[in-house]
Design an enzyme around this catalytic site. Structure first.
Site, PDB file in Angstrom:
ATOM      1  CE  LYS A 111      44.234  35.821  38.940  1.00 45.79           C
ATOM      2  NZ  LYS A 111      43.171  36.426  38.842  1.00 45.79           N
ATOM      3  CB  THR A 112      41.521  33.959  46.601  1.00 47.65           C
ATOM      4  OG1 THR A 112      41.684  34.963  46.135  1.00 47.65           O
ATOM      5  CG2 THR A 112      41.818  34.012  48.231  1.00 47.65           C
ATOM      6  CG  ASP A 156      44.475  39.295  44.934  1.00 48.28           C
ATOM      7  OD1 ASP A 156      44.974  39.144  43.801  1.00 48.28           O
ATOM      8  OD2 ASP A 156      43.138  39.615  45.267  1.00 48.28           O
ATOM      9  CB  THR A 205      44.239  41.314  36.586  1.00 43.96           C
ATOM     10  OG1 THR A 205      44.822  42.325  37.225  1.00 43.96           O
ATOM     11  CG2 THR A 205      43.231  40.684  37.591  1.00 43.96           C
ATOM     12  NE  ARG A 264      35.565  36.778  42.912  1.00 48.69           N
ATOM     13  CZ  ARG A 264      36.544  37.592  42.607  1.00 48.69           C
ATOM     14  NH1 ARG A 264      36.524  38.635  42.058  1.00 48.69           N
ATOM     15  NH2 ARG A 264      37.785  37.048  43.220  1.00 48.69           N
TER      16      ARG A 264
END
Ligand code: ADE
Length: 384
Positions: A111-112, A156, A205, A264
């Site tokens: 997302k980032t 976030d 999330t 990640r």
């Protein structure tokens, strides 16, 4: 991740936040020590002059090096990329800012990264923060007034914004306007301050935890899904190249299969495997080397780690495979309930090892077998 924090201006008015309210605030009875006329303009100025600074927290250089910079370098999330490509082209041709975007899905899916890519594609800046860091009105105001035309503000964990911050965001998102009330009682005045058009990118999330007024102000709402093994293999091969690491296709696939559908994790495991292959002088990294290294780090062939296995084992051994409630699971394993719900369960459900039922969590027969247990007859007859 880079965090934006609000830096206090000096000299500071005495508790400036307490005499400046936003149109949405109900607070009306605060007594200021200063005369209102004196303090109002100084306080408003101080609030608007709050400077946003970026700090790199916990981000490491390697991570930045392998982060894709442009949309065509980004592997996977085909539907999301298509939607964003269209939004970027349309906004560019109209010379407008991108519509506000809400990205949701499990952690670690990009997302980032996507927010930084959007900024690069739109040739604007991206400021990154997280909802728990926005504590006071001055924090969000400082961020908003510091944005240049078209900039992206990435928040976030947006489901964790306070009510007051959310209400400041409503006119900011809708009309690029801050509504600020200075003073209180009969003498209070509401001032509207124009903002430069900007794009809010919210990440969460837990999309279900967003209030509907906030959710409704996003023009684009998109889910990020877990990545397929072939997509993760490509991500690993690309990252290995950037890290000057020699890896074979089957080596990359072995790491990908153990990465829980999450880039990640794939990149983290790649670094562990790279350490192992360098120290043991086993290059290139093939499937065997990757497998050996990841066994050593307790990551099993499906990517489950000690905590995943402990959750499943506890449910099987203590609750006969369930149903067990989330809080019960948290108490029995010593893990945080939110972490179980947001980090561990989505992948266990994705691979069919766990189900959420109205009566609680249940381990499926595939989950029993993966841990080396025989599923009880009832489990089989339920066809889980
Ligand atoms: N690194 C992390 N996520 C990635 C992605 N989706 N594509 C390419 N490289 C990545």
């Amino acid at each position: 991740m880079a965090i934006i924090s609000s830096k206090k201006q000096s000299p500071q008015p005495e508790r400036p936040d307490e005499n400046i309210f936003f149109a949405s605030e109900k607070k009306t009875s605060y007594k200021t020590k200063k005369s209102q006329s004196q303090s109002e303009s100084a306080e408003l100025d101080a609030l608007l002059a709050v400077e946003a600074t970026t700090e790199e927290k916990g981000s490491n250089q390697n991570e930045e090096k392998i982060r894709p910079q442009r949309l065509d370098e980004y592997i996977g999330q085909k539907d999301l990329k298509e939607v964003l490509n269209i939004a970027i082209s349309a906004a560019k041709s109209r010379k407008e800012s991108l519509d506000h975007l809400l990205l949701y899905g499990p952690p670690g899916l990009g997302k980032t990264t996507m927010s930084l890519i959007l900024a690069a594609e739109m040739e604007v800046n991206c400021k990154i923060t997280t909802a728990p860091a926005i504590e006071k009105p001055r924090d969000i105001v400082g961020l908003l007034v510091g944005l240049q035309k078209g900039d992206i503000l990435f928040i976030d964990e947006i489901h964790r914004l306070s009510k007051m911050t959310e209400e400041i965001l409503y006119p900011a998102m809708e009309d690029f306007r801050l509504d600020i009330t200075v003073g209180q009682g009969k003498t209070s005045k509401t001032r509207s301050i124009p903002l430069k058009p900007f794009t809010l990118v919210g990440a969460t999330t837990r999309v279900g935890s967003l209030t509907s007024p906030l959710r409704d102000r996003f023009g684009i709402i998109q889910r990020l899904r877990f990545y397929e093994v072939d997509e993760l293999s490509l991500i690993i091969i690309r990252a290995a190249k950037l890290l000057n690491t020699d890896i074979t296709e089957d080596g990359a696939e072995e790491v990908a299969r153990r990465s829980r559908g999450t880039p990640r994790i794939a990149n983290r495991l790649l670094r562990r495997v790279r350490d192992y292959s360098e120290v043991k002088k086993l290059t290139p990294i093939n499937a065997e080397v990757a497998g050996e290294a990841l066994e050593l780090f307790n990551v099993d062939p499906l990517g489950l780690d000690w905590t995943d296995r402990n959750l499943l084992r506890t449910m099987i051994e203590n609750y006969n495979g369930g149903p067990a409630g989330l809080e019960t699971m948290a108490a029995a394993t010593g893990e945080d309930a939110q972490t179980i719900e947001e980090v561990y369960e989505p992948y266990l459900m994705q691979i069919g090892f766990m189900q959420r039922t109205p009566r609680g969590r249940v381990v499926t027969s595939a989950g029993w077998r993966h841990l080396g247990f025989s599923p009880p007859d009832e489990q089989l007859s339920l066809k889980l």
